[in-house]
Motif scaffolding. Structure first.
Motif, mmCIF file in Angstrom:
data_model
loop_
_atom_site.group_PDB
_atom_site.id
_atom_site.type_symbol
_atom_site.label_atom_id
_atom_site.label_comp_id
_atom_site.label_asym_id
_atom_site.label_seq_id
_atom_site.Cartn_x
_atom_site.Cartn_y
_atom_site.Cartn_z
ATOM 1 N N GLU A 253 1.133 -1.389 0.432
ATOM 2 C CA GLU A 253 -0.232 -0.071 0.354
ATOM 3 C C GLU A 253 0.364 1.290 0.044
ATOM 4 O O GLU A 253 0.598 2.561 -0.584
ATOM 5 N N HIS B 115 -6.159 -5.837 -3.004
ATOM 6 C CA HIS B 115 -5.973 -5.754 -1.607
ATOM 7 C C HIS B 115 -3.854 -6.245 -1.952
ATOM 8 O O HIS B 115 -3.387 -5.077 -1.582
ATOM 9 N N GLY C 145 -1.745 -3.471 -3.612
ATOM 10 C CA GLY C 145 -1.533 -2.212 -2.793
ATOM 11 C C GLY C 145 -2.806 -1.268 -3.175
ATOM 12 O O GLY C 145 -2.696 -0.769 -2.323
ATOM 13 N N LYS C 146 -3.745 -1.581 -3.997
ATOM 14 C CA LYS C 146 -4.632 -0.938 -4.063
ATOM 15 C C LYS C 146 -6.179 -1.138 -3.032
ATOM 16 O O LYS C 146 -6.785 -1.520 -3.097
ATOM 17 N N SER C 147 -5.363 0.129 -1.777
ATOM 18 C CA SER C 147 -6.373 -0.320 -0.235
ATOM 19 C C SER C 147 -7.387 0.233 -0.680
ATOM 20 O O SER C 147 -8.752 -0.799 -0.430
#
Length: 426
Positions: free
Chosen positions: A101, A228, A231-233
């Motif tokens: 993230e 997730h 890193g694409k929260s």
């Protein structure tokens, strides 16, 4: 491990959580023995211990990620074998997810990588888009040799046969056969609905036959795992929140005894929803959902199999990383298969990853291929009639390189308890 985060840094919940993880690490190196990328590449920075050092330095110094750090973090499969072998209880999963993230928010990737990652994030979690993409890929397959390696790998990923959508995946309620013992929600997922509709169909039959009312909840869909782990929260939280709200609506309505998941990669993420939503208004609901989430094998061990016929079929069981390491479910699938009358075979080095790992086989094709070849070799030597696994990604990965049918464990259990023989074995 000694850390030097400032008080101001530790006031940030994600940093505080990562600090706790880092301080548990004692540099023992046990993780290197079970890390697939370290076994393949032999680079300390491609081991959990090496990545932990890189992540600590990046977070502690609020350092802008550079290409070196990104390369080694990207190479991590998130197979979580290191967590199984770690004597200190280091929660590497939470640490590497935080690092991804942080990288996503603070590192500008090369344009091709940005386009590729954005494309995958906008296609794979949506079954209709994914189905369309696979059909399109089949049309351009003759041109694949002329394409760059990563694009060629994505095109080659498209299966020869794409199943028609299953009506069972639509929101509805399936009554139990006979006395109702449990009311459960089935997570139908996203990519699995496009790649293999037999799995959910078999799961519904199996659960109903064993006294479960099965609910496909309105509004539920992708668990958020794929984005997730990229890193694409924000995107992953949107997907997860839809599931949480859909399942809580069922829980607060007619009630739920469990949320059944038949894709172990999704199961690991759903069970961790409470951590994902730490400090969020949905935190309590996320924890409730996580506590209700059960792999299909957990439910069937609890219910007990009603075997109607047995078969001398030799089944090589592939233990998906997300099941054996992420959820620590190691014996249930094998016990169920044995109870169903199958001869269960286990490959050498069954703790090592097959190289699928969500989007890993698309974004790290060279390493993924090496892991796939090694996994296939250990399975072929067993001379099985069929290979059983509990995760769609593993099934597609292994199935692309072996001449033996690869089916979901639930398809074999369905067959043994009165359902049809898996179509791939016909």
């Amino acid at each position: 491990m000694q850390t030097n985060f400032t008080k101001a840094q530790l006031d940030e919940p994600k940093i505080a959580r990562s600090n706790a993880v880092l301080r548990n690490c004692v540099h023992c190196g046990f993780c290197t023995a079970t890390c697939p990328t370290y076994q393949i590449l032999g680079d300390e920075l491609d081991s959990p211990r090496g990545r932990i050092y890189l992540i600590k330095d990046m977070l502690e110094n609020q350092r802008k990620p550079d290409a070196k750090v990104v390369k080694h973090v990207d190479r991590c499969l998130s197979c979580l074998a290191c967590m199984t072998t770690c004597p200190s209880g280091v929660n590497y999963m939470h640490l590497v997810d935080h690092a991804r993230e942080y990288i996503e928010d603070n590192y500008k990737r090369p344009i091709f990588d940005r386009i590729m990652r954005a494309t995958l994030a906008q296609i794979l979690p949506y079954d209709k888009r994914f189905r369309f993409a696979m059909k399109s890929a089949r049309l351009v397959k003759p041109l694949a040799p002329l394409m760059p390696s990563k694009i060629r790998n994505m095109v080659d990923f498209a299966p020869k046969k794409i199943p028609v959508p299953s009506l069972n995946d639509k929101p509805q309620v399936f009554p139990a056969e006979g006395k109702c013992i449990k009311r459960v929600a089935l997570m139908t997922g996203c990519a699995q609905k496009a790649l293999d509709t037999d799995i959910n169909d078999a799961t519904i039959r199996l659960l109903r036959r064993h006294g479960c009312e099965v609910v496909v909840a309105q509004g539920a869909g992708c668990c958020g795992a794929l984005t997730h782990h990229m890193g694409k929260s924000k995107q992953s939280h949107i997907s997860a929140a839809k599931n949480i709200n859909a399942w809580m609506s069922e829980l607060n309505g007619d009630g739920l005894d469990a949320i059944v998941i038949n894709t172990s990669g999704c199961g690991t993420t759903v069970k961790d929803y409470g951590n994902m939503f730490l400090g969020d208004p949905l935190e309590n609901d996320a924890k409730t959902v996580g506590s209700l989430a059960k792999d299909i094998t957990e439910i069937m061990i609890d219910l007990g199999l009603k075997v109607s016929s047995t078969s001398a079929v030799r089944v090589a069981y592939h233990a998906a990383c997300s099941l054996q390491h992420g959820q620590q479910i190691k014996t249930h699938p094998k016990t169920l298969l044995k109870n169903a009358g199958f001869t269960v075979l286990e490959p050498k080095d069954s703790h090592l990853c097959c190289g699928s790992a969500g989007t890993y086989n698309l974004m790290q094709p060279e390493i993924s291929k090496k892991l796939k070849i090694r996994k296939v070799e250990t399975l072929e030597i067993l001379k099985p009639d069929v290979i059983s696994a509990g995760n769609i990604g593993c099934m597609v990965q292994i199935g692309s390189a072996i001449g033996v049918p690869v089916v979901h464990t639930v398809e074999l259990l369905d067959w043994a308890t009165g359902g049809p023989k898996p179509s791939k074995m016909a």
